[in-house]
Design a protein around this motif. Structure first.
Motif, PDB file in Angstrom:
ATOM      1  N   LYS A   7      23.645  25.324  26.231  1.00 59.58           N
ATOM      2  CA  LYS A   7      22.745  24.910  25.152  1.00 59.58           C
ATOM      3  C   LYS A   7      22.826  23.403  24.933  1.00 59.58           C
ATOM      4  CE  LYS A   7      21.785  28.467  21.735  1.00 59.58           C
ATOM      5  NZ  LYS A   7      20.392  28.444  21.860  1.00 59.58           N
ATOM      6  N   LEU A   8      24.048  22.886  25.033  1.00 54.85           N
ATOM      7  CA  LEU A   8      24.248  21.447  24.794  1.00 54.85           C
ATOM      8  C   LEU A   8      23.637  20.611  25.910  1.00 54.85           C
ATOM      9  CD1 LEU A   8      27.956  21.585  23.596  1.00 54.85           C
ATOM     10  CD2 LEU A   8      26.026  20.839  22.229  1.00 54.85           C
ATOM     11  N   THR A   9      23.847  21.067  27.155  1.00 51.62           N
ATOM     12  CA  THR A   9      23.328  20.260  28.267  1.00 51.62           C
ATOM     13  C   THR A   9      21.805  20.395  28.403  1.00 51.62           C
ATOM     14  OG1 THR A   9      23.961  22.058  29.737  1.00 51.62           O
ATOM     15  CG2 THR A   9      25.462  20.199  29.623  1.00 51.62           C
ATOM     16  N   ASP A  10      21.240  21.428  27.759  1.00 50.24           N
ATOM     17  CA  ASP A  10      19.781  21.606  27.799  1.00 50.24           C
ATOM     18  C   ASP A  10      19.049  20.764  26.758  1.00 50.24           C
ATOM     19  OD1 ASP A  10      19.570  23.264  29.863  1.00 50.24           O
ATOM     20  OD2 ASP A  10      19.350  25.127  28.717  1.00 50.24           O
ATOM     21  N   LEU A  11      19.786  20.239  25.788  1.00 46.76           N
ATOM     22  CA  LEU A  11      19.120  19.510  24.701  1.00 46.76           C
ATOM     23  C   LEU A  11      18.429  18.246  25.226  1.00 46.76           C
ATOM     24  CD1 LEU A  11      21.749  19.701  21.807  1.00 46.76           C
ATOM     25  CD2 LEU A  11      19.478  20.720  21.808  1.00 46.76           C
ATOM     26  N   PRO A  12      17.167  18.024  24.810  1.00 48.74           N
ATOM     27  CA  PRO A  12      16.436  16.838  25.291  1.00 48.74           C
ATOM     28  C   PRO A  12      17.176  15.537  24.973  1.00 48.74           C
ATOM     29  CG  PRO A  12      14.988  18.296  24.023  1.00 48.74           C
ATOM     30  CD  PRO A  12      16.355  18.868  23.926  1.00 48.74           C
ATOM     31  N   THR A  13      17.883  15.498  23.830  1.00 45.38           N
ATOM     32  CA  THR A  13      18.577  14.252  23.474  1.00 45.38           C
ATOM     33  C   THR A  13      19.705  13.959  24.464  1.00 45.38           C
ATOM     34  OG1 THR A  13      19.711  15.645  21.882  1.00 45.38           O
ATOM     35  CG2 THR A  13      18.172  14.042  20.989  1.00 45.38           C
ATOM     36  N   PHE A  14      20.375  15.019  24.933  1.00 46.65           N
ATOM     37  CA  PHE A  14      21.445  14.818  25.911  1.00 46.65           C
ATOM     38  C   PHE A  14      20.855  14.294  27.218  1.00 46.65           C
ATOM     39  CE2 PHE A  14      23.940  16.582  29.490  1.00 46.65           C
ATOM     40  CZ  PHE A  14      25.050  15.761  29.351  1.00 46.65           C
ATOM     41  N   LYS A  15      19.746  14.924  27.641  1.00 46.40           N
ATOM     42  CA  LYS A  15      19.115  14.496  28.899  1.00 46.40           C
ATOM     43  C   LYS A  15      18.669  13.027  28.812  1.00 46.40           C
ATOM     44  CE  LYS A  15      17.690  19.080  30.301  1.00 46.40           C
ATOM     45  NZ  LYS A  15      16.667  20.090  30.162  1.00 46.40           N
ATOM     46  N   GLU A  16      18.160  12.688  27.631  1.00 48.43           N
ATOM     47  CA  GLU A  16      17.711  11.312  27.421  1.00 48.43           C
ATOM     48  C   GLU A  16      18.881  10.331  27.543  1.00 48.43           C
ATOM     49  OE1 GLU A  16      14.789  10.089  27.210  1.00 48.43           O
ATOM     50  OE2 GLU A  16      15.396   8.056  26.616  1.00 48.43           O
ATOM     51  N   LYS A  17      20.020  10.707  26.948  1.00 47.85           N
ATOM     52  CA  LYS A  17      21.206   9.831  27.011  1.00 47.85           C
ATOM     53  C   LYS A  17      21.700   9.697  28.457  1.00 47.85           C
ATOM     54  CE  LYS A  17      22.316   8.487  22.787  1.00 47.85           C
ATOM     55  NZ  LYS A  17      21.128   7.795  22.396  1.00 47.85           N
ATOM     56  N   VAL A  18      21.634  10.787  29.205  1.00 44.55           N
ATOM     57  CA  VAL A  18      22.062  10.738  30.601  1.00 44.55           C
ATOM     58  C   VAL A  18      21.189   9.742  31.366  1.00 44.55           C
ATOM     59  CG1 VAL A  18      22.252  12.071  32.745  1.00 44.55           C
ATOM     60  CG2 VAL A  18      22.995  13.075  30.584  1.00 44.55           C
ATOM     61  N   ARG A  19      19.891   9.740  31.027  1.00 41.64           N
ATOM     62  CA  ARG A  19      18.977   8.782  31.671  1.00 41.64           C
ATOM     63  C   ARG A  19      19.330   7.348  31.271  1.00 41.64           C
ATOM     64  NH1 ARG A  19      14.951  12.626  31.378  1.00 41.64           N
ATOM     65  NH2 ARG A  19      14.479  12.128  29.204  1.00 41.64           N
ATOM     66  N   GLN A  20      19.668   7.198  29.972  1.00 43.68           N
ATOM     67  CA  GLN A  20      19.936   5.842  29.474  1.00 43.68           C
ATOM     68  C   GLN A  20      21.257   5.268  29.970  1.00 43.68           C
ATOM     69  OE1 GLN A  20      19.770   6.305  25.235  1.00 43.68           O
ATOM     70  NE2 GLN A  20      17.546   6.240  25.170  1.00 43.68           N
ATOM     71  N   GLN A  21      22.284   6.136  30.072  1.00 46.21           N
ATOM     72  CA  GLN A  21      23.591   5.600  30.494  1.00 46.21           C
ATOM     73  C   GLN A  21      24.226   6.482  31.568  1.00 46.21           C
ATOM     74  OE1 GLN A  21      25.291   5.592  26.357  1.00 46.21           O
ATOM     75  NE2 GLN A  21      26.744   7.081  27.168  1.00 46.21           N
ATOM     76  N   PRO A  22      23.596   6.511  32.751  1.00 47.52           N
ATOM     77  CA  PRO A  22      24.097   7.385  33.826  1.00 47.52           C
ATOM     78  C   PRO A  22      25.525   7.059  34.242  1.00 47.52           C
ATOM     79  CG  PRO A  22      22.408   5.866  34.650  1.00 47.52           C
ATOM     80  CD  PRO A  22      22.433   5.723  33.172  1.00 47.52           C
ATOM     81  N   HIS A  23      25.959   5.818  33.964  1.00 48.79           N
ATOM     82  CA  HIS A  23      27.313   5.388  34.337  1.00 48.79           C
ATOM     83  C   HIS A  23      28.360   5.876  33.339  1.00 48.79           C
ATOM     84  CE1 HIS A  23      25.467   2.686  31.504  1.00 48.79           C
ATOM     85  NE2 HIS A  23      26.660   2.325  31.103  1.00 48.79           N
ATOM     86  N   ASN A  24      27.917   6.464  32.226  1.00 48.23           N
ATOM     87  CA  ASN A  24      28.885   6.847  31.188  1.00 48.23           C
ATOM     88  C   ASN A  24      28.497   8.172  30.529  1.00 48.23           C
ATOM     89  OD1 ASN A  24      30.907   6.871  29.259  1.00 48.23           O
ATOM     90  ND2 ASN A  24      29.935   5.320  27.946  1.00 48.23           N
TER      91      ASN A  24
END
Ligand code: SF4
Length: 330
Positions: free
Chosen positions: A106-123
């Protein structure tokens, strides 16, 4: 706290230092107003900030400046609890317990999480994944029943409600309260270049605590109706960010005058911006005076935050006693 209030509000914001017009119109103004009807708990969420900040060197100064702006804007620490998230460590304990009833998918599916992964793939750190669980702990630790949100944040609260239901069901209790959303009309405040949302990181903001001269300088940089090239060209206030701001900060008769005169090139953009800067400075003058007064005692803000944390900790510890009992921790 007064007992005739409608309920208990919790809201948190990351320590971003001096606040700007976007923060004021999007949150602070509402925080101040809510105090009349609700018990309010406002938290500077420094632990959340750790999930994204590159360096922590400004964390303390940013916390101070933000709290100073909140109080100068009208948050009343005698009735409202204002504190720093990490000063009440019970929140990390509740976070851990709630993480056990939260499916990872559920957590990894959240759009906000995906967005953060896009913004800071290094972290892509563990804290980033658990962020909504920590947010749920923030709200439920203080038994807040109401959370003010903009429409775009509604999924976060829905998520928190699900976590609360899972916890209460799993442990056969009703210790945690499902928070309700209080959706507020939050105007979209564009930055001075008129395209993106006002934000410090894009350097398109106007600080509340800026001097009148700095404010006017920023206002004069504002982008207007892009079709209006020459002073003699008629403009269209409906597509102009300066006009949007006039509607918030200028007297109605002046707004009406600009609305009419702009369309027939009766007023130039320079004059229009100067008027806006003057009205904005007038609006912010009491805030700035209060800010200077509060800042004259450097200990005052930290005393307020310490006192807020003491009061928050009392509520938090009581909740945790109930939670530990429900979970049957030995
Ligand atoms: Fe915008 Fe004012 Fe210029 Fe019209 S006169 S385009 S409202 S800045």
């Amino acid at each position: 706290m007064a007992d005739k209030k409608k309920g208990r509000v919790f809201s948190g914001a990351r320590p971003t230092g001096r606040q700007h017009l976007g923060n004021y119109l999007g949150a602070i103004r509402n925080y101040v107003a809510l105090q009349d009807d609700y018990e309010c708990i406002y938290c500077i969420v420094d632990l959340h900030a750790l999930t994204t900040v590159e360096t922590t060197k400004d964390l303390k100064a940013n916390t101070y400046e933000m709290a100073l702006d909140w109080l100068a804007a009208g948050i009343r620490p005698e009735e409202t609890i204002v504190f720093v998230q990490s000063h009440v460590p019970q929140v990390t304990e509740l976070h851990t317990i709630l993480s056990m009833v939260t499916p990872l998918g559920k957590l990894t599916d959240l759009p906000t999480f995906k967005e953060k992964v896009r913004q800071q793939p290094h972290n892509v750190n563990y804290g980033l994944v658990g962020y909504p669980v920590l947010m749920t702990a923030d709200i439920t630790l203080y038994k807040a029943d109401t959370v003010p949100v903009g429409v775009d944040q509604a999924p976060h609260i829905e998520f928190a409600r699900e976590v609360v239901r899972s916890f209460n069901y799993r442990f056969g209790t009703n210790v945690l309260i499902e928070p309700q959303m209080k959706t507020t009309e939050i105007p979209k405040v564009l930055g001075i270049y008129g395209k993106d949302k006002m934000s410090k990181s894009l350097n398109n903001h106007i600080e509340l605590a800026a001097t009148p001269e700095e404010t006017e300088k920023r206002v004069m940089q504002m982008v207007t109706d892009p079709q209006r090239i020459k002073r003699t060209d008629p403009g269209n206030p409906d597509v102009c960010n300066v006009f949007t701001m006039h509607k918030i900060f200028s007297p109605p008769e002046e707004v009406e005058m600009i609305n009419v005169e702009c369309r027939r090139a009766g007023i130039g953009c320079v004059d229009c911006k100067k008027r806006f800067a003057a009205n904005l400075n007038k609006h912010l003058a009491p805030f700035r005076a209060r800010r200077a007064e509060l800042a004259s005692d450097p200990d005052y803000i930290w005393d307020v935050l310490r006192d807020g944390a003491d009061r928050a900790r009392v509520i938090a510890e009581k909740t945790m006693e109930e939670v530990r009992a429900a979970v049957q921790l030995p």
